[in-house]
Enzyme design. Sequence first.
Site, mmCIF file in Angstrom:
data_model
loop_
_atom_site.group_PDB
_atom_site.id
_atom_site.type_symbol
_atom_site.label_atom_id
_atom_site.label_comp_id
_atom_site.label_asym_id
_atom_site.label_seq_id
_atom_site.Cartn_x
_atom_site.Cartn_y
_atom_site.Cartn_z
ATOM 1 N N PHE A 111 0.579 -1.045 0.051
ATOM 2 C CA PHE A 111 0.160 0.229 -0.195
ATOM 3 C C PHE A 111 0.537 1.359 0.110
ATOM 4 C CE2 PHE A 111 1.108 0.233 3.728
ATOM 5 C CZ PHE A 111 0.390 1.279 5.408
ATOM 6 N N LYS A 112 2.079 1.219 0.334
ATOM 7 C CA LYS A 112 3.060 2.343 0.795
ATOM 8 C C LYS A 112 3.070 2.785 -1.123
ATOM 9 C CE LYS A 112 3.568 1.684 4.799
ATOM 10 N NZ LYS A 112 5.113 1.744 5.745
ATOM 11 N N ASP A 113 2.663 2.037 -1.901
ATOM 12 C CA ASP A 113 3.316 2.579 -3.432
ATOM 13 C C ASP A 113 2.384 3.446 -3.696
ATOM 14 O OD1 ASP A 113 5.613 0.405 -4.480
ATOM 15 O OD2 ASP A 113 3.523 -0.478 -4.758
#
Length: 463
Positions: A111-113
Amino acid sequence: MDYISTRGKVGAVGFIDAVLMGLGDDGGLLVPKRIPQVPADTLAQWSKLSYPELALELFSLYTDGEIPREDLKQLVDDSYAAFRDKDVTPVRKVNDGTYVLELFHGPTFAFKDIALQFLGNLYSYISRQKNSIIHILGATSGDTGASAIEGVRGKEGIRICILHPHGKVSKVQELQMTTVNDANVLNLSVDGNFDDCQRIIKDLFADVAFKQEYHLRAINSINVARVLAQIVYYFYAYFRLDEKVRAAGGVNFSVPTGNFGDIFAGYLAKRMGLPVGKLILATNENNILERFVSEGVYQPGEFHMTYSPSMDIQVASNFERYLYYLYGEDSEAVCSLMDSFKKDGRIGIPAEKLAQVQSDFAAYGVQNDECLATIGEYHDEYGYLLDPHTACGATASAKHTAQGETTIVLATAHPAKFNEAIELIHIEQTFPPQIQALFDKPQFQTRVPGTNEAVKAELLKFF
Protein backbone atom coordinates in the site's frame (compact mmCIF):
# COMPACT_ATOMS: atom_id res chain seq x y z
CA MET A 1 -3.39 26.03 2.01
CA ASP A 2 -1.09 26.77 4.94
CA TYR A 3 0.59 24.09 7.04
CA ILE A 4 1.56 24.48 10.69
CA SER A 5 3.40 22.38 13.27
CA THR A 6 1.70 20.39 16.00
CA ARG A 7 4.12 22.10 18.42
CA GLY A 8 3.29 25.63 17.28
CA LYS A 9 6.78 26.98 16.70
CA VAL A 10 6.88 26.87 12.89
CA GLY A 11 5.26 29.72 10.99
CA ALA A 12 2.62 28.80 8.43
CA VAL A 13 4.20 27.42 5.25
CA GLY A 14 2.78 26.41 1.87
CA PHE A 15 2.33 22.87 0.59
CA ILE A 16 5.69 22.53 -1.17
CA ASP A 17 7.61 23.96 1.78
CA ALA A 18 5.74 21.58 4.08
CA VAL A 19 6.75 18.64 1.88
CA LEU A 20 10.37 19.79 1.85
CA MET A 21 10.45 20.40 5.61
CA GLY A 22 9.17 16.90 6.41
CA LEU A 23 9.56 16.94 10.18
CA GLY A 24 8.80 20.37 11.57
CA ASP A 25 11.90 22.38 12.46
CA ASP A 26 10.53 22.51 16.02
CA GLY A 27 10.37 18.72 16.19
CA GLY A 28 6.64 18.60 15.60
CA LEU A 29 4.64 17.24 12.67
CA LEU A 30 3.07 19.42 10.01
CA VAL A 31 -0.71 19.49 9.59
CA PRO A 32 -3.03 21.56 7.40
CA LYS A 33 -4.12 24.77 9.12
CA ARG A 34 -7.69 23.76 8.36
CA ILE A 35 -9.26 20.49 7.28
CA PRO A 36 -11.20 21.04 4.02
CA GLN A 37 -14.89 20.16 4.20
CA VAL A 38 -16.56 18.14 1.43
CA PRO A 39 -20.33 18.67 1.25
CA ALA A 40 -22.78 15.92 0.29
CA ASP A 41 -23.36 17.25 -3.24
CA THR A 42 -19.61 17.16 -3.92
CA LEU A 43 -19.44 13.61 -2.58
CA ALA A 44 -22.16 12.65 -5.06
CA GLN A 45 -20.17 14.17 -7.94
CA TRP A 46 -16.94 12.52 -6.84
CA SER A 47 -18.55 9.08 -6.62
CA LYS A 48 -18.39 8.77 -10.42
CA LEU A 49 -14.69 9.66 -10.76
CA SER A 50 -11.83 7.31 -11.59
CA TYR A 51 -9.06 6.93 -9.00
CA PRO A 52 -6.70 9.45 -10.68
CA GLU A 53 -9.57 11.92 -11.17
CA LEU A 54 -10.54 11.63 -7.52
CA ALA A 55 -6.92 11.99 -6.40
CA LEU A 56 -6.63 15.18 -8.44
CA GLU A 57 -9.68 16.70 -6.74
CA LEU A 58 -8.50 15.79 -3.25
CA PHE A 59 -4.91 16.94 -3.82
CA SER A 60 -6.27 20.19 -5.23
CA LEU A 61 -7.92 20.92 -1.89
CA TYR A 62 -4.62 20.56 -0.06
CA THR A 63 -2.35 22.28 -2.59
CA ASP A 64 -4.86 25.11 -3.17
CA GLY A 65 -3.41 26.22 -6.52
CA GLU A 66 0.23 26.22 -5.41
CA ILE A 67 0.94 23.59 -8.08
CA PRO A 68 -0.79 24.48 -11.39
CA ARG A 69 -3.69 22.11 -11.98
CA GLU A 70 -2.25 20.74 -15.24
CA ASP A 71 1.07 20.01 -13.53
CA LEU A 72 -0.75 18.35 -10.63
CA LYS A 73 -2.80 16.26 -13.05
CA GLN A 74 0.38 15.08 -14.76
CA LEU A 75 1.92 14.14 -11.42
CA VAL A 76 -1.18 12.13 -10.50
CA ASP A 77 -1.45 10.42 -13.88
CA ASP A 78 2.24 9.50 -13.88
CA SER A 79 2.01 8.16 -10.33
CA TYR A 80 -0.83 5.72 -10.94
CA ALA A 81 -0.10 4.67 -14.52
CA ALA A 82 2.16 1.84 -13.33
CA PHE A 83 -0.50 0.12 -11.19
CA ARG A 84 -1.52 -3.33 -12.36
CA ASP A 85 -5.28 -2.89 -11.82
CA LYS A 86 -7.27 -0.34 -13.81
CA ASP A 87 -9.06 0.71 -10.61
CA VAL A 88 -5.70 1.27 -8.84
CA THR A 89 -7.25 0.20 -5.49
CA PRO A 90 -10.06 -2.28 -6.33
CA VAL A 91 -12.63 -3.38 -3.74
CA ARG A 92 -13.49 -7.11 -3.45
CA LYS A 93 -16.58 -8.44 -1.68
CA VAL A 94 -15.80 -11.33 0.68
CA ASN A 95 -19.20 -11.81 2.30
CA ASP A 96 -22.31 -9.77 3.01
CA GLY A 97 -20.65 -7.65 5.69
CA THR A 98 -17.01 -7.61 4.62
CA TYR A 99 -15.13 -6.10 1.71
CA VAL A 100 -11.38 -6.00 1.08
CA LEU A 101 -9.74 -2.87 -0.31
CA GLU A 102 -6.72 -4.12 -2.27
CA LEU A 103 -3.94 -1.59 -1.92
CA PHE A 104 -1.14 -3.78 -3.29
CA HIS A 105 -1.35 -3.34 -7.06
CA GLY A 106 1.59 -0.91 -7.29
CA PRO A 107 5.18 -1.65 -8.31
CA THR A 108 6.27 -3.15 -4.96
CA PHE A 109 3.00 -4.93 -4.09
CA ALA A 110 2.36 -2.82 -0.96
CA PHE A 111 0.00 0.00 0.00
CA LYS A 112 2.95 2.35 0.47
CA ASP A 113 3.21 2.59 -3.35
CA ILE A 114 0.03 4.66 -3.45
CA ALA A 115 1.58 7.53 -1.54
CA LEU A 116 5.22 7.04 -2.48
CA GLN A 117 4.77 6.88 -6.24
CA PHE A 118 3.16 10.31 -5.91
CA LEU A 119 5.72 11.64 -3.45
CA GLY A 120 8.62 10.40 -5.59
CA ASN A 121 7.23 12.18 -8.64
CA LEU A 122 6.48 15.26 -6.54
CA TYR A 123 10.08 15.42 -5.27
CA SER A 124 11.34 15.10 -8.84
CA TYR A 125 9.00 17.93 -9.90
CA ILE A 126 10.19 20.14 -7.03
CA SER A 127 13.84 19.39 -7.82
CA ARG A 128 13.31 20.52 -11.41
CA GLN A 129 11.33 23.61 -10.43
CA LYS A 130 13.89 24.73 -7.86
CA ASN A 131 16.94 23.40 -9.72
CA SER A 132 18.17 21.86 -6.48
CA ILE A 133 19.32 18.45 -5.28
CA ILE A 134 17.17 16.46 -2.86
CA HIS A 135 18.54 13.96 -0.35
CA ILE A 136 15.79 11.65 0.89
CA LEU A 137 16.22 9.90 4.22
CA GLY A 138 13.79 7.28 5.51
CA ALA A 139 13.31 4.34 7.85
CA THR A 140 11.27 1.27 7.07
CA SER A 141 9.71 -1.67 8.86
CA GLY A 142 9.64 -3.31 5.45
CA ASP A 143 7.35 -1.80 2.85
CA THR A 144 8.12 1.93 2.93
CA GLY A 145 11.73 1.35 1.89
CA ALA A 146 11.00 -0.63 -1.24
CA SER A 147 8.19 1.71 -2.29
CA ALA A 148 10.29 4.82 -1.68
CA ILE A 149 13.26 3.43 -3.60
CA GLU A 150 11.03 2.43 -6.50
CA GLY A 151 9.52 5.91 -6.52
CA VAL A 152 12.83 7.75 -6.98
CA ARG A 153 15.46 5.30 -8.27
CA GLY A 154 17.38 6.72 -11.19
CA LYS A 155 15.70 10.14 -10.91
CA GLU A 156 18.02 13.06 -11.60
CA GLY A 157 18.65 15.40 -8.69
CA ILE A 158 17.58 12.89 -6.02
CA ARG A 159 19.52 10.57 -3.72
CA ILE A 160 17.80 8.25 -1.26
CA CYS A 161 19.02 6.44 1.85
CA ILE A 162 16.78 3.89 3.57
CA LEU A 163 17.37 2.37 7.01
CA HIS A 164 15.85 -1.04 7.77
CA PRO A 165 16.24 -3.20 10.90
CA HIS A 166 18.72 -5.98 10.18
CA GLY A 167 17.01 -9.38 10.01
CA LYS A 168 13.61 -8.02 11.00
CA VAL A 169 11.87 -7.61 7.63
CA SER A 170 10.58 -10.39 5.41
CA LYS A 171 12.94 -11.83 2.80
CA VAL A 172 10.94 -10.38 -0.09
CA GLN A 173 10.87 -6.96 1.55
CA GLU A 174 14.64 -7.12 2.01
CA LEU A 175 15.20 -8.20 -1.60
CA GLN A 176 12.96 -5.49 -3.00
CA MET A 177 15.18 -2.89 -1.35
CA THR A 178 18.62 -4.39 -1.58
CA THR A 179 18.64 -5.75 -5.13
CA VAL A 180 18.48 -2.16 -6.41
CA ASN A 181 21.94 -1.07 -7.54
CA ASP A 182 21.19 2.43 -8.80
CA ALA A 183 23.86 4.99 -7.95
CA ASN A 184 21.35 7.24 -6.17
CA VAL A 185 20.24 4.52 -3.70
CA LEU A 186 21.86 3.55 -0.36
CA ASN A 187 20.47 0.75 1.83
CA LEU A 188 21.59 0.66 5.45
CA SER A 189 20.86 -2.51 7.44
CA VAL A 190 20.74 -1.29 11.04
CA ASP A 191 21.43 -3.39 14.15
CA GLY A 192 18.26 -2.98 16.19
CA ASN A 193 14.53 -2.77 15.49
CA PHE A 194 12.38 -0.36 13.51
CA ASP A 195 11.93 1.98 16.48
CA ASP A 196 15.72 2.39 16.57
CA CYS A 197 15.75 3.26 12.85
CA GLN A 198 12.89 5.70 13.30
CA ARG A 199 14.57 7.37 16.30
CA ILE A 200 17.78 7.89 14.29
CA ILE A 201 15.82 9.46 11.44
CA LYS A 202 13.96 11.83 13.77
CA ASP A 203 17.19 12.81 15.55
CA LEU A 204 18.93 13.59 12.26
CA PHE A 205 15.99 15.67 11.06
CA ALA A 206 15.92 17.47 14.42
CA ASP A 207 19.53 18.58 13.74
CA VAL A 208 18.30 21.55 11.70
CA ALA A 209 21.78 22.68 10.62
CA PHE A 210 22.65 19.20 9.28
CA LYS A 211 19.21 18.88 7.68
CA GLN A 212 19.57 22.19 5.85
CA GLU A 213 23.22 21.76 4.83
CA TYR A 214 22.54 18.42 3.17
CA HIS A 215 19.01 19.19 1.91
CA LEU A 216 17.47 16.29 3.85
CA ARG A 217 13.91 15.43 2.91
CA ALA A 218 11.55 12.95 4.56
CA ILE A 219 9.92 9.98 2.88
CA ASN A 220 8.35 8.47 6.01
CA SER A 221 4.82 9.32 7.04
CA ILE A 222 6.18 12.18 9.12
CA ASN A 223 5.87 13.87 5.69
CA VAL A 224 2.37 15.28 5.44
CA ALA A 225 2.12 14.46 1.71
CA ARG A 226 2.22 10.75 2.59
CA VAL A 227 -0.88 11.04 4.76
CA LEU A 228 -2.76 13.24 2.28
CA ALA A 229 -2.19 10.74 -0.54
CA GLN A 230 -3.67 7.97 1.60
CA ILE A 231 -6.92 9.86 2.19
CA VAL A 232 -7.88 9.23 -1.43
CA TYR A 233 -8.51 5.50 -1.16
CA TYR A 234 -10.93 5.89 1.74
CA PHE A 235 -13.17 8.03 -0.45
CA TYR A 236 -12.65 5.76 -3.46
CA ALA A 237 -13.48 2.59 -1.52
CA TYR A 238 -16.63 4.11 -0.08
CA PHE A 239 -17.78 5.12 -3.57
CA ARG A 240 -17.23 1.59 -4.89
CA LEU A 241 -19.88 0.15 -2.58
CA ASP A 242 -23.43 -0.38 -3.75
CA GLU A 243 -25.69 2.62 -3.04
CA LYS A 244 -27.92 0.44 -0.82
CA VAL A 245 -24.93 -0.47 1.33
CA ARG A 246 -23.91 3.17 1.62
CA ALA A 247 -27.46 4.25 2.40
CA ALA A 248 -27.65 1.79 5.30
CA GLY A 249 -25.34 3.99 7.37
CA GLY A 250 -21.70 4.73 8.01
CA VAL A 251 -19.25 2.23 6.58
CA ASN A 252 -16.52 0.93 8.89
CA PHE A 253 -12.86 0.66 7.94
CA SER A 254 -10.54 -1.84 9.60
CA VAL A 255 -6.94 -0.70 9.24
CA PRO A 256 -3.74 -2.66 10.01
CA THR A 257 -1.45 -0.01 11.43
CA GLY A 258 1.80 0.33 13.32
CA ASN A 259 2.84 3.92 12.66
CA PHE A 260 -0.72 5.34 12.85
CA GLY A 261 -0.38 6.98 9.40
CA ASP A 262 -2.83 4.83 7.47
CA ILE A 263 -5.62 5.07 10.03
CA PHE A 264 -4.91 8.77 10.60
CA ALA A 265 -5.63 9.31 6.90
CA GLY A 266 -9.01 7.65 7.53
CA TYR A 267 -9.56 9.95 10.51
CA LEU A 268 -8.93 12.98 8.26
CA ALA A 269 -11.29 11.57 5.62
CA LYS A 270 -14.00 11.32 8.28
CA ARG A 271 -13.28 14.85 9.48
CA MET A 272 -13.59 16.04 5.88
CA GLY A 273 -17.13 14.68 5.63
CA LEU A 274 -16.83 11.08 4.43
CA PRO A 275 -19.62 9.16 6.24
CA VAL A 276 -17.35 6.71 8.04
CA GLY A 277 -18.75 4.59 10.86
CA LYS A 278 -16.06 2.99 13.00
CA LEU A 279 -12.36 3.33 12.38
CA ILE A 280 -11.08 -0.02 13.62
CA LEU A 281 -7.41 0.06 14.57
CA ALA A 282 -5.82 -3.36 14.04
CA THR A 283 -2.42 -4.00 15.53
CA ASN A 284 -0.40 -7.05 16.55
CA GLU A 285 1.36 -8.12 19.75
CA ASN A 286 3.20 -4.78 19.72
CA ASN A 287 -0.08 -3.31 20.86
CA ILE A 288 0.76 0.13 22.25
CA LEU A 289 -1.99 1.71 20.16
CA GLU A 290 -4.64 -0.76 21.30
CA ARG A 291 -3.70 -0.09 24.92
CA PHE A 292 -4.01 3.64 24.32
CA VAL A 293 -7.52 3.25 22.90
CA SER A 294 -8.63 0.92 25.70
CA GLU A 295 -6.82 2.47 28.68
CA GLY A 296 -5.73 5.99 27.72
CA VAL A 297 -2.04 5.18 28.32
CA TYR A 298 0.55 5.40 25.56
CA GLN A 299 3.63 3.54 26.73
CA PRO A 300 5.96 1.20 24.83
CA GLY A 301 6.07 -2.34 26.14
CA GLU A 302 8.21 -5.34 25.37
CA PHE A 303 9.11 -5.62 21.69
CA HIS A 304 7.78 -8.69 19.88
CA MET A 305 8.73 -10.08 16.48
CA THR A 306 5.53 -11.23 14.77
CA TYR A 307 4.21 -12.64 11.50
CA SER A 308 3.19 -9.08 10.58
CA PRO A 309 6.64 -7.41 10.79
CA SER A 310 5.63 -4.12 9.18
CA MET A 311 3.58 -3.47 12.32
CA ASP A 312 6.34 -4.45 14.75
CA ILE A 313 6.43 -0.87 15.98
CA GLN A 314 6.15 0.54 19.50
CA VAL A 315 6.44 4.29 18.86
CA ALA A 316 4.00 5.47 16.19
CA SER A 317 5.24 8.42 14.12
CA ASN A 318 1.82 9.89 13.37
CA PHE A 319 0.40 9.61 16.87
CA GLU A 320 1.36 13.21 17.61
CA ARG A 321 -0.88 14.44 14.80
CA TYR A 322 -3.87 12.76 16.41
CA LEU A 323 -2.98 14.21 19.83
CA TYR A 324 -3.04 17.66 18.22
CA TYR A 325 -6.67 17.22 17.18
CA LEU A 326 -7.64 15.32 20.34
CA TYR A 327 -6.51 18.34 22.35
CA GLY A 328 -8.42 20.85 20.21
CA GLU A 329 -5.41 21.94 18.12
CA ASP A 330 -3.65 23.16 21.27
CA SER A 331 0.06 23.08 20.42
CA GLU A 332 1.11 23.91 23.98
CA ALA A 333 -0.73 20.85 25.24
CA VAL A 334 0.98 18.73 22.59
CA CYS A 335 4.40 20.07 23.57
CA SER A 336 3.69 19.20 27.21
CA LEU A 337 2.56 15.67 26.29
CA MET A 338 5.56 15.00 24.07
CA ASP A 339 7.97 16.39 26.69
CA SER A 340 6.36 14.03 29.19
CA PHE A 341 6.82 11.13 26.79
CA LYS A 342 10.47 12.00 26.22
CA LYS A 343 11.10 12.30 29.97
CA ASP A 344 8.95 9.49 31.39
CA GLY A 345 8.38 7.20 28.40
CA ARG A 346 4.60 7.40 28.70
CA ILE A 347 1.58 9.60 28.02
CA GLY A 348 -1.58 9.37 30.07
CA ILE A 349 -4.80 11.16 29.20
CA PRO A 350 -7.80 12.04 31.40
CA ALA A 351 -11.15 10.22 31.26
CA GLU A 352 -12.91 12.80 29.10
CA LYS A 353 -10.17 12.57 26.47
CA LEU A 354 -10.28 8.78 26.59
CA ALA A 355 -14.00 8.92 25.91
CA GLN A 356 -13.25 10.95 22.76
CA VAL A 357 -10.56 8.48 21.68
CA GLN A 358 -13.03 5.61 22.06
CA SER A 359 -15.55 7.59 20.01
CA ASP A 360 -12.95 8.04 17.25
CA PHE A 361 -11.54 4.48 17.23
CA ALA A 362 -12.14 0.88 18.11
CA ALA A 363 -9.02 -1.26 18.49
CA TYR A 364 -7.84 -4.84 18.73
CA GLY A 365 -4.38 -6.34 19.15
CA VAL A 366 -4.12 -9.58 17.17
CA GLN A 367 -2.04 -12.44 18.53
CA ASN A 368 0.18 -14.49 16.20
CA ASP A 369 -2.04 -17.57 16.34
CA GLU A 370 -5.15 -15.50 15.60
CA CYS A 371 -3.42 -14.00 12.58
CA LEU A 372 -2.63 -17.40 11.10
CA ALA A 373 -6.11 -18.72 11.93
CA THR A 374 -7.72 -15.84 10.03
CA ILE A 375 -5.50 -16.45 6.99
CA GLY A 376 -6.62 -20.09 7.02
CA GLU A 377 -10.28 -19.19 7.50
CA TYR A 378 -10.38 -16.72 4.60
CA HIS A 379 -8.51 -19.15 2.37
CA ASP A 380 -10.74 -22.13 3.17
CA GLU A 381 -14.13 -20.42 3.41
CA TYR A 382 -13.85 -17.63 0.85
CA GLY A 383 -11.00 -18.68 -1.43
CA TYR A 384 -9.19 -15.43 -0.61
CA LEU A 385 -5.55 -15.34 0.52
CA LEU A 386 -4.65 -12.61 3.01
CA ASP A 387 -1.20 -11.41 3.92
CA PRO A 388 -0.53 -11.39 7.71
CA HIS A 389 -1.10 -7.65 8.12
CA THR A 390 -4.41 -7.76 6.29
CA ALA A 391 -5.30 -10.79 8.40
CA CYS A 392 -4.87 -8.60 11.49
CA GLY A 393 -7.33 -6.15 9.95
CA ALA A 394 -9.79 -8.94 9.17
CA THR A 395 -9.51 -10.33 12.71
CA ALA A 396 -10.14 -6.91 14.25
CA SER A 397 -13.05 -6.39 11.86
CA ALA A 398 -14.70 -9.60 13.11
CA LYS A 399 -14.34 -8.35 16.70
CA HIS A 400 -15.88 -4.94 16.08
CA THR A 401 -18.36 -5.30 13.19
CA ALA A 402 -21.91 -5.68 14.49
CA GLN A 403 -24.68 -7.58 12.72
CA GLY A 404 -25.93 -5.60 9.73
CA GLU A 405 -22.84 -3.37 9.52
CA THR A 406 -20.40 -3.20 6.61
CA THR A 407 -16.64 -3.08 7.10
CA ILE A 408 -13.95 -2.51 4.50
CA VAL A 409 -10.68 -4.21 5.48
CA LEU A 410 -7.57 -2.54 4.09
CA ALA A 411 -5.36 -5.13 2.36
CA THR A 412 -1.97 -3.55 2.79
CA ALA A 413 0.30 -6.04 0.98
CA HIS A 414 0.29 -8.95 -1.42
CA PRO A 415 0.63 -12.29 0.44
CA ALA A 416 3.71 -13.20 -1.63
CA LYS A 417 5.66 -10.64 0.40
CA PHE A 418 5.16 -12.69 3.57
CA ASN A 419 5.39 -16.30 2.50
CA GLU A 420 7.21 -17.20 5.74
CA ALA A 421 3.88 -16.88 7.57
CA ILE A 422 1.72 -18.40 4.81
CA GLU A 423 3.90 -21.54 4.74
CA LEU A 424 3.28 -22.16 8.44
CA ILE A 425 -0.33 -23.11 7.70
CA HIS A 426 0.64 -25.22 4.69
CA ILE A 427 -0.80 -22.97 2.02
CA GLU A 428 1.13 -22.86 -1.24
CA GLN A 429 1.00 -19.75 -3.35
CA THR A 430 2.38 -18.78 -6.71
CA PHE A 431 4.65 -15.76 -6.61
CA PRO A 432 4.07 -12.98 -9.14
CA PRO A 433 6.95 -13.08 -11.65
CA GLN A 434 8.26 -9.69 -10.46
CA ILE A 435 8.74 -11.11 -6.96
CA GLN A 436 10.05 -14.50 -8.07
CA ALA A 437 12.77 -12.78 -10.10
CA LEU A 438 14.17 -11.10 -6.98
CA PHE A 439 15.63 -14.33 -5.61
CA ASP A 440 18.18 -14.55 -8.45
CA LYS A 441 19.54 -11.01 -8.04
CA PRO A 442 22.61 -9.89 -6.02
CA GLN A 443 22.05 -7.70 -2.96
CA PHE A 444 23.59 -4.32 -2.13
CA GLN A 445 23.44 -3.10 1.47
CA THR A 446 25.68 -1.83 4.24
CA ARG A 447 25.28 -3.11 7.80
CA VAL A 448 25.73 -0.45 10.50
CA PRO A 449 25.40 -0.16 14.29
CA GLY A 450 22.15 1.37 15.53
CA THR A 451 23.65 4.76 16.43
CA ASN A 452 23.21 8.25 15.06
CA GLU A 453 26.96 8.57 14.55
CA ALA A 454 27.29 5.40 12.46
CA VAL A 455 24.39 6.34 10.19
CA LYS A 456 25.56 9.93 9.87
CA ALA A 457 29.02 8.75 8.78
CA GLU A 458 27.51 6.62 6.01
CA LEU A 459 25.33 9.52 4.89
CA LEU A 460 28.28 11.87 4.65
CA LYS A 461 30.12 9.39 2.42
CA PHE A 462 27.03 8.92 0.26
CA PHE A 463 26.27 12.61 -0.12
